[in-house]
Design an enzyme around this catalytic site. Structure first.
Site, short mmCIF file in Angstrom:
data_model
loop_
_atom_site.label_atom_id
_atom_site.label_comp_id
_atom_site.label_asym_id
_atom_site.label_seq_id
_atom_site.Cartn_x
_atom_site.Cartn_y
_atom_site.Cartn_z
N GLU A 1 44.78 12.69 -5.99
CA GLU A 1 44.85 13.28 -4.66
C GLU A 1 45.81 14.48 -4.64
O GLU A 1 45.62 15.41 -3.84
CB GLU A 1 45.28 12.21 -3.66
CG GLU A 1 45.11 12.58 -2.21
CD GLU A 1 43.65 12.65 -1.75
OE1 GLU A 1 42.74 12.31 -2.53
OE2 GLU A 1 43.43 13.07 -0.60
N HIS B 1 38.77 20.38 -1.23
CA HIS B 1 39.43 19.11 -1.56
C HIS B 1 38.68 18.40 -2.70
O HIS B 1 39.26 18.06 -3.72
CB HIS B 1 39.48 18.23 -0.31
CG HIS B 1 40.12 16.90 -0.54
ND1 HIS B 1 41.42 16.64 -0.22
CD2 HIS B 1 39.64 15.75 -1.08
CE1 HIS B 1 41.71 15.39 -0.56
NE2 HIS B 1 40.64 14.82 -1.08
N GLU B 2 37.39 18.21 -2.49
CA GLU B 2 36.61 17.49 -3.51
C GLU B 2 36.52 18.29 -4.80
O GLU B 2 36.53 17.72 -5.89
CB GLU B 2 35.22 17.13 -2.98
CG GLU B 2 35.19 16.26 -1.71
CD GLU B 2 36.02 14.98 -1.79
OE1 GLU B 2 36.28 14.49 -2.92
OE2 GLU B 2 36.45 14.48 -0.73
#
Ligand code: CO
Length: 504
Positions: free
Chosen positions: A298, A267-268
């Protein structure tokens, strides 16, 4: 002064502000990774000073007159030009900042810096009471901020606009409501489906150091370049784009659960790829060198985490490596069983550890509470009670402690109200973007299965990253996909995926 000179002076000024902001980013990264707790008070002072300095620079009347000079010339006659985008966004920022009193900006920065430390301790001790005074201060200042910025309709609009410029609460509410209806249906189907995956597979013992090694190798494979980044441990995972050549990510490890750090790192790293894909060498310090909104940010992190990281094709490539690295732990598990386990859908307390399907319910809950808090319909002291009763209604489970409830997220201590909706917006955009990417790259899942993620990375860079703030989120979404923001692609993607896994 010629309009060109005014424009280039304007960019110089804005670059100076970006550099000050990046110094704050380094201090913020350090605060959440390595700073000893004793440094909290002084760090708050440092950050407060920088915020005040930045605010005084950006509200300098010279900026206003430079903007006027450029706007009065014919330099911006092409409204789609890079110059037009830069001036549009600088003016937007300038107009907002000039509405905020410097004292409020400094107070908010200092109080939120302090409150994050208080929250961290309160969270670890499950003690909402010790966090309440800080929370009350931050909420009060956040409401003052909304009032100073001004809004149409409800004050929450002013806050949402900080993270998703140009998007309104009414628009978000409409698409979220449609999403909620279909989501509840989908969750029912999943719950009653015949094939329930064995989640215990991901809850075996996974050595933390091996998790780090595996996580780093996955991040590198999808293009997160450790020459320009690093991975550290934190309480609440984040990514920070410090400047050209320096984009950092963080994670946290659970020795008895593989999903958290693994998908957290993906995700990061997805956020990191957006930062690395911005043309910072060329445009650093101007809006063209910055991400367009948190929702779009996002969408990048969620795509790498979910559409890529939680796909069967991805694990066809990575599963043998996982079996090797976690020696013996997965010997009795097939790739299909593993794929089912990482995709288990189950109501759970912690948002960042939630599966793809229930995740959005976490956001809908926060969105409702935040709106009520900002309207002063919900007092800070009443948050735990309200949280717990709504949580039980939506998820069907009782919150056992505030650490698993309203104390779990860093956002409110950091003054980030209006931020949560961008997570679900990101999920919606990610489904729409991924559909388009699959259309443009027909053998995408074969590429994943052979460990090649560079075509997708390049597609994202060319279609999304390089544009910086040239287009607002909604316009970028339309430009890339030809469609408006909708809940349908996300629901269709999840229905197909979970239908295959759960057999409905
Ligand atoms: Co994120």
């Amino acid at each position: 002064m010629s309009p060109q000179e005014a424009y280039s002076q304007l960019l110089d000024k804005f670059k100076e502000i970006s550099i000050i902001s990046s110094c704050g980013a380094v201090l913020g990264w350090d605060e959440r990774t390595y700073m000893p707790r004793g440094g909290a008070k002084f760090r708050a002072e440092q950050l407060g000073y920088l915020a005040g300095l930045m605010h005084s620079k950006v509200t300098d009347s010279l900026i206003g007159s430079l903007i006027d000079q450029v706007q009065q010339s014919d330099m911006l006659k092409d409204s789609n030009s890079i110059e037009s985008a830069n001036v549009r966004e600088i003016k937007y920022y300038y107009d907002k900042q000039t509405k905020l009193p410097q004292k409020l900006v400094e107070d908010l920065t200092r109080e939120t810096s302090l409150a994050q430390g208080v929250w961290e301790v309160a969270r670890s001790k499950n003690d909402f009471g010790s966090f309440l005074p800080s929370l009350e201060k931050v909420i009060d200042l956040t409401i003052q901020k909304a009032e100073a910025l001004g809004y149409e309709g409800e004050p929450y609009n002013a806050l949402l606009d900080e993270y998703e410029p140009g998007t309104t609460v009414a628009e978000v509410e409409k698409v979220f409501e449609e999403l909620r209806i279909d989501l509840v249906e989908l969750l029912k189907k999943i719950k009653n489906a015949p094939n329930q995956p064995d989640e215990s597979i991901i809850e075996r013992a996974y050595d933390v150091e091996l998790q780090r090694i595996f996580g780093e190798s996955v991040a590198a494979a999808i293009g997160y370049d450790f020459k320009y980044g690093r991975l550290d441990v934190t309480t609440h995972p984040f990514c920070t784009g410090i400047g050209p050549g320096d984009t950092r990510i963080t994670t946290r490890y659970n020795p008895n659960r593989l999903n958290d750090s693994l998908f957290g790192i993906m995700h990061e790293a997805g956020h990191g790829l957006y930062e690395m894909g911005l043309e910072k060498e060329k445009y650093y310090g101007s809006p063209m060198g910055e991400a367009t909104s948190l929702g779009i940010h996002e969408s990048q992190s969620r795509m790498w985490e979910n559409q890529v990281g939680r796909s069967l094709a991805f694990w066809k490539y990575f599963y043998p490596q996982a079996q090797r690295i976690f020696k013996g732990t997965l010997d009795d598990v097939t790739v299909e069983q593993f794929y089912g386990a990482i995709n288990t859908v189950k109501p759970s307390y912690i948002r960042v550890e939630a599966d793809e399907a229930t995740y959005n319910l976490h956001i809908l809950l926060r969105f409702e509470l935040e709106r009520a808090i900002v309207k002063k319909e919900l007092k800070p002291a009443d948050i735990p009670g309200e949280w717990n009763s709504r949580f039980e209604k939506y998820f069907g489970i009782k919150v056992d402690k505030d650490t698993n409830g309203c104390l779990q997220d860093v956002h409110w201590s950091a003054g980030l109200m209006g931020y949560f909706p961008t997570y679900t917006l990101g999920n919606l955009y990610s489904a729409q973007f991924f559909n388009k990417a699959k259309e443009d790259i027909p053998n995408l899942s074969d590429q994943f299965a052979s460990g090649d993620f560079m075509t997708l990375r390049k597609w994202l860079a060319e279609n999304i990253h390089v544009h910086g703030q040239r287009y607002r989120a909604v316009d970028l979404g339309k430009k890339v996909t030809g469609e408006s923001l909708s809940h349908k692609p996300l629901i269709a993607y999840m229905t197909k995926k979970f239908g295959d896994i759960y057999g409905f």
